[in-house]
Design a protein around this motif. Structure first.
Motif, PDB file in Angstrom:
ATOM      1  N   SER A 198      13.652 -29.001  -6.596  1.00  0.00           N
ATOM      2  CA  SER A 198      12.883 -29.160  -5.186  1.00  0.00           C
ATOM      3  C   SER A 198      11.600 -29.299  -5.016  1.00  0.00           C
ATOM      4  N   ARG A 199      10.450 -29.614  -6.663  1.00  0.00           N
ATOM      5  CA  ARG A 199       9.911 -29.704  -6.576  1.00  0.00           C
ATOM      6  C   ARG A 199       9.263 -30.753  -7.000  1.00  0.00           C
ATOM      7  N   ARG A 200      10.292 -31.797  -7.824  1.00  0.00           N
ATOM      8  CA  ARG A 200       9.640 -33.016  -8.088  1.00  0.00           C
ATOM      9  C   ARG A 200      10.628 -33.908  -8.644  1.00  0.00           C
ATOM     10  N   ILE A 201      10.363 -35.252  -9.238  1.00  0.00           N
ATOM     11  CA  ILE A 201      11.115 -35.957 -10.082  1.00  0.00           C
ATOM     12  C   ILE A 201      10.676 -36.400 -11.097  1.00  0.00           C
ATOM     13  N   MET A 202      11.835 -36.070 -12.327  1.00  0.00           N
ATOM     14  CA  MET A 202      11.577 -36.292 -13.626  1.00  0.00           C
ATOM     15  C   MET A 202      12.292 -37.200 -14.326  1.00  0.00           C
ATOM     16  N   VAL A 203      11.575 -38.318 -14.664  1.00  0.00           N
ATOM     17  CA  VAL A 203      12.186 -39.399 -15.440  1.00  0.00           C
ATOM     18  C   VAL A 203      12.112 -39.522 -17.133  1.00  0.00           C
ATOM     19  N   ARG A 204      13.320 -39.021 -17.667  1.00  0.00           N
ATOM     20  CA  ARG A 204      13.002 -39.159 -19.443  1.00  0.00           C
ATOM     21  C   ARG A 204      13.671 -39.968 -20.207  1.00  0.00           C
ATOM     22  N   THR A 205      13.496 -40.337 -21.115  1.00  0.00           N
ATOM     23  CA  THR A 205      13.652 -41.404 -21.889  1.00  0.00           C
ATOM     24  C   THR A 205      13.457 -41.094 -23.157  1.00  0.00           C
ATOM     25  N   GLY A 206      14.131 -42.030 -24.162  1.00  0.00           N
ATOM     26  CA  GLY A 206      13.777 -42.155 -25.617  1.00  0.00           C
ATOM     27  C   GLY A 206      14.982 -40.959 -26.204  1.00  0.00           C
ATOM     28  N   LEU A 207      15.392 -41.786 -27.436  1.00  0.00           N
ATOM     29  CA  LEU A 207      16.448 -40.691 -27.914  1.00  0.00           C
ATOM     30  C   LEU A 207      15.229 -40.268 -29.706  1.00  0.00           C
ATOM     31  N   LEU A 208      14.681 -41.292 -29.737  1.00  0.00           N
ATOM     32  CA  LEU A 208      14.093 -39.997 -31.128  1.00  0.00           C
ATOM     33  C   LEU A 208      12.723 -39.933 -31.382  1.00  0.00           C
ATOM     34  N   ARG A 209      12.265 -40.826 -30.181  1.00  0.00           N
ATOM     35  CA  ARG A 209      10.245 -40.948 -29.056  1.00  0.00           C
ATOM     36  C   ARG A 209      10.540 -40.057 -28.178  1.00  0.00           C
ATOM     37  N   ARG A 210      10.802 -39.096 -27.224  1.00  0.00           N
ATOM     38  CA  ARG A 210      11.242 -38.839 -25.505  1.00  0.00           C
ATOM     39  C   ARG A 210       9.806 -38.916 -25.507  1.00  0.00           C
ATOM     40  N   ALA A 211       9.502 -40.071 -24.228  1.00  0.00           N
ATOM     41  CA  ALA A 211       9.305 -40.076 -23.001  1.00  0.00           C
ATOM     42  C   ALA A 211       9.165 -39.329 -21.594  1.00  0.00           C
ATOM     43  N   GLY A 212       8.971 -38.772 -20.669  1.00  0.00           N
ATOM     44  CA  GLY A 212       8.943 -38.409 -19.645  1.00  0.00           C
ATOM     45  C   GLY A 212       7.834 -39.058 -18.738  1.00  0.00           C
ATOM     46  N   VAL A 213       8.163 -38.570 -16.923  1.00  0.00           N
ATOM     47  CA  VAL A 213       7.581 -39.206 -15.919  1.00  0.00           C
ATOM     48  C   VAL A 213       7.861 -37.907 -15.333  1.00  0.00           C
ATOM     49  N   ASP A 214       6.928 -37.037 -14.236  1.00  0.00           N
ATOM     50  CA  ASP A 214       6.928 -36.016 -13.715  1.00  0.00           C
ATOM     51  C   ASP A 214       6.004 -36.077 -12.673  1.00  0.00           C
ATOM     52  N   VAL A 215       6.726 -36.639 -11.138  1.00  0.00           N
ATOM     53  CA  VAL A 215       5.983 -36.448 -10.144  1.00  0.00           C
ATOM     54  C   VAL A 215       6.676 -35.188  -9.068  1.00  0.00           C
ATOM     55  N   ALA A 216       5.533 -35.480  -8.541  1.00  0.00           N
ATOM     56  CA  ALA A 216       5.653 -33.489  -7.416  1.00  0.00           C
ATOM     57  C   ALA A 216       6.102 -34.836  -6.515  1.00  0.00           C
ATOM     58  N   LEU A 217       6.410 -33.534  -5.499  1.00  0.00           N
ATOM     59  CA  LEU A 217       8.122 -34.313  -4.551  1.00  0.00           C
ATOM     60  C   LEU A 217       6.341 -34.065  -3.355  1.00  0.00           C
ATOM     61  N   ASN A 218       5.533 -33.748  -3.148  1.00  0.00           N
ATOM     62  CA  ASN A 218       4.271 -33.375  -2.420  1.00  0.00           C
ATOM     63  C   ASN A 218       3.075 -34.963  -1.953  1.00  0.00           C
TER      64      ASN A 218
END
Length: 167
Positions: free
Chosen positions: A86-106
């Protein structure tokens, strides 16, 4: 739904959570079948003079290629998630080395999409989320593209309306 401590705010809830479309696994599975058939043919055609060593060499080459061309793409698919809350878009990738991107909807200024012929056949596509930053966020091979775009558009509209209401 299981929530990790600190991952979401108290009033935040998950609207969409998905992985890339299952058709991303079609090529690795096809490659596996072709490799297995090729290995069977090569093992059957192997001369008896090189049997013990030749068999192990063929199996080792097959195992290496199977890991590189089949297992790694499957693990990449399994470790990638797209979550829209309800507040953001989250992308998570990686098995051993996790990486993520969060973008607020506003912070989202535009939501667009791209679809190839194969995407249209399977109902998937790439969602492009333009923000106030330099590069757009790309959610590749999203299943149910129309539904995700509709939900994302509604959430961005509500976040934008709340932002202007608070001013």
């Amino acid at each position: 739904m299981r929530r990790r401590r600190g991952e979401f705010a108290d009033d935040e809830y998950v609207v969409v959570r998905c992985r890339p479309h299952w058709r991303a696994l079609a090529w690795p599975v096809l490659v596996l079948f072709v490799f297995a058939a090729g290995l069977g043919v090569l093992l059957a055609a192997l001369p008896a003079t090189v049997k013990p060593v030749g068999t192990w060499v063929l199996v080792a080459v097959f195992a290496f290629l199977a890991v590189a061309l089949v297992l790694l793409p499957v693990l990449r698919w399994a470790s990638t998630t797209y979550t829209i809350t309800s507040r953001r878009i989250m992308v998570r990738t990686g098995l051993l080395r996790r990486a993520g991107v969060d973008v607020a909807l506003n912070r989202v200024s535009e939501v667009s999409y791209r679809r190839s012929l194969a995407d249209r056949l399977f109902g998937s596509g790439t969602v492009l989320v333009a923000t106030h930053g330099p590069t757009p966020l790309q959610l590749r091979s999203v299943p149910d593209l129309a539904g995700v775009r509709r939900v994302l558009g509604e959430l961005v509209y509500v976040a934008d309306a709340e932002q202007y209401r608070d001013m």
